[in-house]
Write a protein that holds these residues in place. Structure first.
Motif, PDB file in Angstrom:
ATOM      1  N   HIS A   1       0.636  -1.293   0.045  1.00  0.00           N
ATOM      2  CA  HIS A   1       0.104  -0.098   0.151  1.00  0.00           C
ATOM      3  C   HIS A   1       0.900   1.099  -0.134  1.00  0.00           C
ATOM      4  N   HIS A   2       2.349   1.144   0.531  1.00  0.00           N
ATOM      5  CA  HIS A   2       3.115   2.340   0.409  1.00  0.00           C
ATOM      6  C   HIS A   2       3.300   2.727  -1.239  1.00  0.00           C
ATOM      7  N   LYS A   3       3.354   1.519  -1.861  1.00  0.00           N
ATOM      8  CA  LYS A   3       3.823   1.687  -3.339  1.00  0.00           C
ATOM      9  C   LYS A   3       2.685   2.133  -3.875  1.00  0.00           C
ATOM     10  N   LEU A   4       1.561   1.643  -3.685  1.00  0.00           N
ATOM     11  CA  LEU A   4       0.405   2.297  -4.294  1.00  0.00           C
ATOM     12  C   LEU A   4      -0.115   3.599  -3.851  1.00  0.00           C
ATOM     13  N   PHE A   5       0.318   3.969  -2.640  1.00  0.00           N
ATOM     14  CA  PHE A   5      -0.181   5.269  -2.175  1.00  0.00           C
ATOM     15  C   PHE A   5       0.874   6.455  -3.105  1.00  0.00           C
ATOM     16  N   ASP A   6       2.134   6.073  -3.051  1.00  0.00           N
ATOM     17  CA  ASP A   6       2.960   6.875  -3.633  1.00  0.00           C
ATOM     18  C   ASP A   6       2.730   7.001  -5.324  1.00  0.00           C
ATOM     19  N   LYS A   7       2.118   5.965  -5.813  1.00  0.00           N
ATOM     20  CA  LYS A   7       1.582   5.907  -7.327  1.00  0.00           C
ATOM     21  C   LYS A   7       0.396   6.703  -7.427  1.00  0.00           C
ATOM     22  N   GLY A   8      -0.236   7.169  -6.422  1.00  0.00           N
ATOM     23  CA  GLY A   8      -1.503   7.747  -6.700  1.00  0.00           C
ATOM     24  C   GLY A   8      -2.854   6.765  -6.801  1.00  0.00           C
ATOM     25  N   VAL A   9      -2.611   5.485  -6.463  1.00  0.00           N
ATOM     26  CA  VAL A   9      -3.918   4.534  -6.593  1.00  0.00           C
ATOM     27  C   VAL A   9      -4.544   4.897  -5.440  1.00  0.00           C
ATOM     28  N   LEU A  10      -4.043   5.091  -4.323  1.00  0.00           N
ATOM     29  CA  LEU A  10      -4.653   5.066  -3.168  1.00  0.00           C
ATOM     30  C   LEU A  10      -4.295   6.549  -2.402  1.00  0.00           C
ATOM     31  N   GLY A  11      -5.345   6.965  -1.739  1.00  0.00           N
ATOM     32  CA  GLY A  11      -5.330   8.512  -0.991  1.00  0.00           C
ATOM     33  C   GLY A  11      -5.956   8.700   0.059  1.00  0.00           C
ATOM     34  N   VAL A  12      -5.963   9.385   0.748  1.00  0.00           N
ATOM     35  CA  VAL A  12      -6.622   9.769   2.126  1.00  0.00           C
ATOM     36  C   VAL A  12      -7.701  11.112   1.699  1.00  0.00           C
ATOM     37  N   GLY A  13      -8.954  10.698   2.131  1.00  0.00           N
ATOM     38  CA  GLY A  13      -9.823  11.880   1.874  1.00  0.00           C
ATOM     39  C   GLY A  13     -10.353  12.403   3.059  1.00  0.00           C
ATOM     40  N   ASP A  14     -11.443  12.991   2.885  1.00  0.00           N
ATOM     41  CA  ASP A  14     -11.909  13.895   4.339  1.00  0.00           C
ATOM     42  C   ASP A  14     -12.670  12.844   4.826  1.00  0.00           C
ATOM     43  N   GLY A  15     -12.753  13.068   6.277  1.00  0.00           N
ATOM     44  CA  GLY A  15     -12.757  12.127   7.221  1.00  0.00           C
ATOM     45  C   GLY A  15     -11.834  10.990   7.581  1.00  0.00           C
TER      46      GLY A  15
END
Length: 285
Positions: A223-237
């Protein structure tokens, strides 16, 4: 001439805290070619597709062309372009670069310096990676450009002041999230030692992100790799976002990525500061 200084000060387009890594990607590619053959001459028409793939994979989401850095990198003193008309770039037009058989390579003085000091290439490569890309992408990016930068304790040393990473961040972030991935809850250990857990910067360190808990997440390696690739993110709440551009049909892709959409983050523990809104907004942009 201090080649590390010159590399660190590449002039780049910037807007609202976002920089375009066109020149660093071209320079990394050129270093890989130089490492392979000692000259590194790159005819635009022959490398255009390779450079376009790099920009698509590691550059900004907006449509762009490798003709831009091929021409403009000359102004930074680390690159030269020759055509069948003689020295000098014909401009940043794709047709002109193709029709004049434009060929770029590292500047003569830089090539000479790399031959005199075999470790210089690795130091320049590490500097480019540190300044422009998150650590989770360094290995695959080196592979993509055919580069094998040697690890060197001098890799980041510059004569001018540079931000230094706070080595305590990893422990502080992992502790705040109780050694669990904030997206999936993974908490694997070998004995008492966590394995496969990493401290991720929300706003990349290379783009001014601070080394503190408000800019960090404990994530598993996937999930670190996917986070840095923009696949995953953190939204409101503080809920998980999944990019609509992500496609995965296997049960594993659905379980480990698609099904995360809308889930609240796991952690941090009470008393620890959650990810700051400004860093979440930067990552989302």
């Amino acid at each position: 001439m201090d080649w590390l200084e010159r590399t660190a000060n590449l002039r780049q387009w910037t807007r609202s805290g976002t920089r375009a890594p066109h020149k660093p990607l071209l320079l990394l590619y050129a270093l890989g070619q130089f490492q392979a053959d000692g000259e590194g001459g790159l005819r635009y028409s022959m490398v255009e597709q390779d450079l376009q793939r790099l920009l698509t994979e590691y550059g900004p989401p907006n449509r762009t062309t490798p003709a831009y850095p091929f021409h403009h990198l000359v102004s930074d003193g680390v690159w030269e372009v020759h055509t069948d008309r003689g020295p000098g770039s014909p401009g940043s037009g794709i047709r002109e670069l193709r029709e004049t058989r434009a060929t770029g390579r590292l500047a003569p003085d830089l090539r000479a310096a790399l031959r005199r000091d075999p470790q210089l290439l690795g130091r320049i490569a590490r500097l480019l990676l540190d300044l422009h890309f998150p650590p989770s992408l360094h290995g695959e990016l080196c592979e993509a450009v055919g580069l094998e930068p040697e690890a060197s304790p001098e890799a980041g040393q510059l004569s001018t002041a540079r931000r230094q990473r706070d080595r305590r961040m990893r422990e502080l972030v992992l502790t705040a999230y109780e050694y669990r991935c904030a997206f999936c809850g993974y908490d694997g250990r070998i004995g008492a030692v966590p394995v496969g857990l990493e401290a991720a910067h929300v706003r990349w360190w290379a783009f001014g992100g601070p080394d503190d808990i408000e800019n960090g997440l404990c994530l598993c390696s996937l999930h670190h790799k996917l986070f840095d690739k923009g696949v995953l993110g953190v939204g409101d709440g503080h809920r998980v976002l999944v990019s609509q551009r992500f496609v995965g049909h296997s049960p594993a892709a659905r379980e480990h990525v698609v099904a995360l959409a809308g889930r609240p983050l796991v952690g941090p523990q009470p008393g620890a500061r959650p990810v700051a809104a400004t860093h979440r907004a930067w990552h989302a942009r």
